[in-house]
Enzyme design. Structure first.
Site, PDB file in Angstrom:
ATOM      1  N   TYR A 265      15.871  30.919   6.589  1.00  0.00           N
ATOM      2  CA  TYR A 265      14.740  31.730   7.063  1.00  0.00           C
ATOM      3  C   TYR A 265      14.928  32.117   8.527  1.00  0.00           C
ATOM      4  O   TYR A 265      15.258  31.281   9.362  1.00  0.00           O
ATOM      5  CB  TYR A 265      13.425  30.962   6.915  1.00  0.00           C
ATOM      6  CG  TYR A 265      12.904  30.947   5.493  1.00  0.00           C
ATOM      7  CD1 TYR A 265      12.357  32.100   4.929  1.00  0.00           C
ATOM      8  CD2 TYR A 265      12.966  29.798   4.726  1.00  0.00           C
ATOM      9  CE1 TYR A 265      11.878  32.094   3.627  1.00  0.00           C
ATOM     10  CE2 TYR A 265      12.489  29.784   3.425  1.00  0.00           C
ATOM     11  CZ  TYR A 265      11.945  30.935   2.879  1.00  0.00           C
ATOM     12  OH  TYR A 265      11.490  30.933   1.594  1.00  0.00           O
TER      13      TYR A 265
ATOM     14  N   LYS B 261       0.839  -1.203   0.000  1.00  0.00           N
ATOM     15  CA  LYS B 261       0.000   0.000   0.000  1.00  0.00           C
ATOM     16  C   LYS B 261       0.874   1.254   0.000  1.00  0.00           C
ATOM     17  O   LYS B 261       2.076   1.181   0.295  1.00  0.00           O
ATOM     18  CB  LYS B 261      -0.915  -0.004   1.233  1.00  0.00           C
ATOM     19  CG  LYS B 261      -0.168   0.130   2.553  1.00  0.00           C
ATOM     20  CD  LYS B 261      -1.092  -0.087   3.747  1.00  0.00           C
ATOM     21  CE  LYS B 261      -0.310   0.009   5.043  1.00  0.00           C
ATOM     22  NZ  LYS B 261      -1.088  -0.486   6.193  1.00  0.00           N
TER      23      LYS B 261
HETATM   24  C1  LIG Z   1      -0.316  -1.469   6.918  1.00  0.00           C
HETATM   25  C2  LIG Z   1      -0.958  -2.722   7.395  1.00  0.00           C
HETATM   26  C3  LIG Z   1      -0.206  -3.886   7.628  1.00  0.00           C
HETATM   27  C4  LIG Z   1       1.309  -3.918   7.581  1.00  0.00           C
HETATM   28  O1  LIG Z   1       1.832  -3.379   8.766  1.00  0.00           O
HETATM   29  P1  LIG Z   1       3.405  -3.373   9.085  1.00  0.00           P
HETATM   30  O2  LIG Z   1       3.463  -2.930  10.489  1.00  0.00           O
HETATM   31  O3  LIG Z   1       4.035  -2.391   8.157  1.00  0.00           O
HETATM   32  O4  LIG Z   1       3.893  -4.755   8.872  1.00  0.00           O
HETATM   33  C5  LIG Z   1      -0.895  -5.051   7.934  1.00  0.00           C
HETATM   34  N1  LIG Z   1      -2.252  -5.052   8.026  1.00  0.00           N
HETATM   35  C6  LIG Z   1      -2.990  -3.945   7.851  1.00  0.00           C
HETATM   36  C7  LIG Z   1      -4.455  -4.006   7.993  1.00  0.00           C
HETATM   37  C8  LIG Z   1      -2.369  -2.748   7.554  1.00  0.00           C
HETATM   38  O5  LIG Z   1      -3.123  -1.641   7.395  1.00  0.00           O
END
Ligand SMILES: *Cc1c(COP(=O)(O)O)cnc(C)c1O
Length: 392
Positions: free
Chosen positions: A285, A37
C-alpha cells in the site's frame, strides 16, 4: 482440511515445566494461582489450563464468568477465581460452575447472595479485593468495615480470600510494594478485629514472584493464620517481566527464572510465492518500499488481522531459512512481503517464523513489543483467534 498456513504452536510441556519451576520458587511459603485469562494469554486455554493442572496447580485465574465457564469445561476440579468480578445477572452462572468471585462492591455481594439463596447454597467463597493504591478495582481500606458485616456467620457468603494487586513490583525501588503490603497488614488486622478469618492472602503477579516477594507475602499471611496465594501469568508462558535496570543485584529468583523458564509459543507461516523484481519496483500500500536494486520478494500468509502489528512494516524482520528477512512495505490485513534477496534457494512452502526460534536465530515477544511500542502481554493477546493454536 488443509489450512491457510498461519498458526501458533504451543509446547504444553513447557507450560508444565514453567509452572513447576515457579511453584518451587514459591514453596514452601506460598501456593500459586495460574493466570489463564484472555485464552491463556493467547496461548489457548484448552491446552494450557490442563497443563498447569497436570503440573500441580489447584487454582486458575480468569477475567470473567464467561472465561470461568470455559476454564471449568477443561478443568473440572480446579478452583477458578474470577479476577475481574462478576456483572449483573451473572450470579447463577457463577454458582452453577463453582467459580470463586473477586468482589469489592456491595451490589456484587447482593448478586452472589441472591444466587446462593435461589440455589439453596449456604457457603459461597468470595475473595474481597482491596485497593491499595492502583485505583483500578477494589475497596478502599477505609471503607472495608461495611463490607465485612456481610460475612457474619449467618451469611451465605464466606470470606475465603483477601486480594490486592501489586502494581510496581518491577521497580527497583520497592517503596510502592512495601507500602501496599503495609496497607494489607492493617486490612488483615481489621478483618481479625471484626471476628473474621480468611484462608488466603491473594497477592502478587509474575514480577512480584520473580523479584523474590513470595516469602514476604507469606510471612504476612502467616502472621494472621492465612496462606499466601501468588498469581503469575506471563512467567507461566516463559517470559520474565523486564525489570528496572537499577534492580541490582538481581534477585536470585529472577536469575533462576531467566535461566529456567522456557518459551511456550511459536508463531509461524509459510512463503506463498517468491518473485524477482527490477530496481524501482514499489511494494505494498502506498508504495512505501521501493526496490533499490533487483530484488527477490516473498509473500507471507500473515497480516495485521492475524495480530502482526501494522507498525512493523519496513522496520522488523521475520525468520526464513534461519535468516532474518526484513519486512518490505506496509503489512496488509492478511499478508506481508519480506525481502529475501540475500536468501538463496528460497521456495514457496518454506516455513516463516514470526515469533519463536528457527536455526540459531529467534524472535521474542519482547522484540515484537519493542518494535510496536508495547509490552509482551499485548503481543501475545493480540494474536487473532483465527490463528489456530496447535499443541506440539
Ligand atoms: C493479569 C493479572 C495477573 C498476572 O500478571 P502477570 O504480570 O502476567 O504475572 C495477576 N493478578 C491480576 C489481578 C491480574 O489481572
Amino acid at each position: 482440511m488443509p489450512m491457510r498456513p498461519c498458526w501458533v504452536e504451543i509446547r504444553a510441556q513447557a507450560v508444565e515445566d514453567n509452572f513447576r519451576l515457579l511453584a518451587a520458587m514459591a514453596a514452601p511459603h506460598a501456593e500459586l494461582l495460574a493466570i489463564v485469562k484472555a485464552d491463556a494469554y493467547g496461548h489457548g486455554l484448552s491446552l494450557c489450563a490442563p497443563a498447569v493442572v497436570r503440573a500441580g496447580a489447584r487454582w486458575l485465574g480468569v477475567t470473567s464468568v464467561e472465561e470461568g465457564i470455559a476454564a471449568r469445561a477443561v478443568s473440572p476440579h480446579a478452583r477458578i477465581l474470577v479476577i475481574g468480578g462478576l456483572f449483573p445477572g451473572q450470579g447463577p452462572d457463577l454458582l452453577r460452575h463453582s467459580l470463586t468471585p473477586v468482589a469489592w462492591e456491595p451490589w456484587q455481594l447482593d448478586e452472589i447472595e441472591a444466587a446462593a439463596r435461589a440455589a439453596g447454597a449456604s457457603s459461597i467463597p468470595v475473595h474481597l479485593e482491596i485497593d491499595t493504591g492502583m485505583s483500578r478495582q477494589g475497596i478502599a481500606p477505609g471503607e472495608l468495615a461495611s463490607l465485612l458485616t456481610r460475612f457474619q456467620s449467618s451469611s451465605r457468603l464466606k470470606l475465603d480470600g483477601l486480594m490486592t494487586h501489586l502494581f510496581a513490583a518491577d521497580e527497583a525501588n520497592g517503596r510502592i510494594t512495601a507500602e501496599q503490603l503495609t496497607q494489607m497488614g492493617s486490612v488483615l488486622a481489621a478483618v481479625a478485629a471484626a471476628g473474621l478469618r480468611a484462608e488466603w492472602l491473594n497477592v502478587g503477579n509474575s514480577a512480584a514472584l520473580l523479584a523474590g516477594q513470595a516469602q514476604t507475602i507469606a510471612s504476612l499471611a502467616a502472621q494472621h493464620g492465612m496462606k499466601a496465594l501468588i498469581r503469575p501469568g506471563l512467567a507461566l508462558y516463559g517470559l520474565s517481566p523486564a525489570y528496572d535496570p537499577a534492580f541490582d543485584p538481581l534477585p536470585q529468583t529472577l536469575a533462576e527464572a531467566r535461566l529456567g523458564l522456557r518459551p511456550v509459543l511459536s508463531w509461524k507461516s509459510r512463503v506463498v510465492t517468491v518473485r524477482s523484481v527490477p530496481a524501482g519496483t514499489v511494494v505494498g500500500y502506498n508504495g512505501t518500499f521501493v526496490a533499490t536494486e533487483p530484488m527477490r520478494l516473498a509473500l507471507v500468509a500473515a497480516g495485521y488481522a492475524d495480530g502482526l502489528d501494522r507498525r512493523l512494516g519496513n522496520r522488523f524482520s521475520l525468520l526464513v531459512r534461519g535468516i532474518r528477512a526484513p519486512l518490505a512495505g506496509r503489512i496488509s490485513m492478511d499478508q506481508a512481503v519480506i525481502d529475501v534477496t540475500e536468501i538463496p534457494g528460497l521456495a514457496p512452502g518454506d516455513e516463516v517464523v514470526l515469533l519463536g526460534a528457527q536455526g540459531r536465530e529467534s524472535i521474542s515477544a519482547f522484540d515484537h513489543a519493542e518494535a510496536a511500542g508495547t509490552i509482551p502481554w499485548e503481543i501475545f493477546t493480540r494474536i487473532a483467534s483465527r490463528v489456530p493454536r496447535v499443541a506440539i
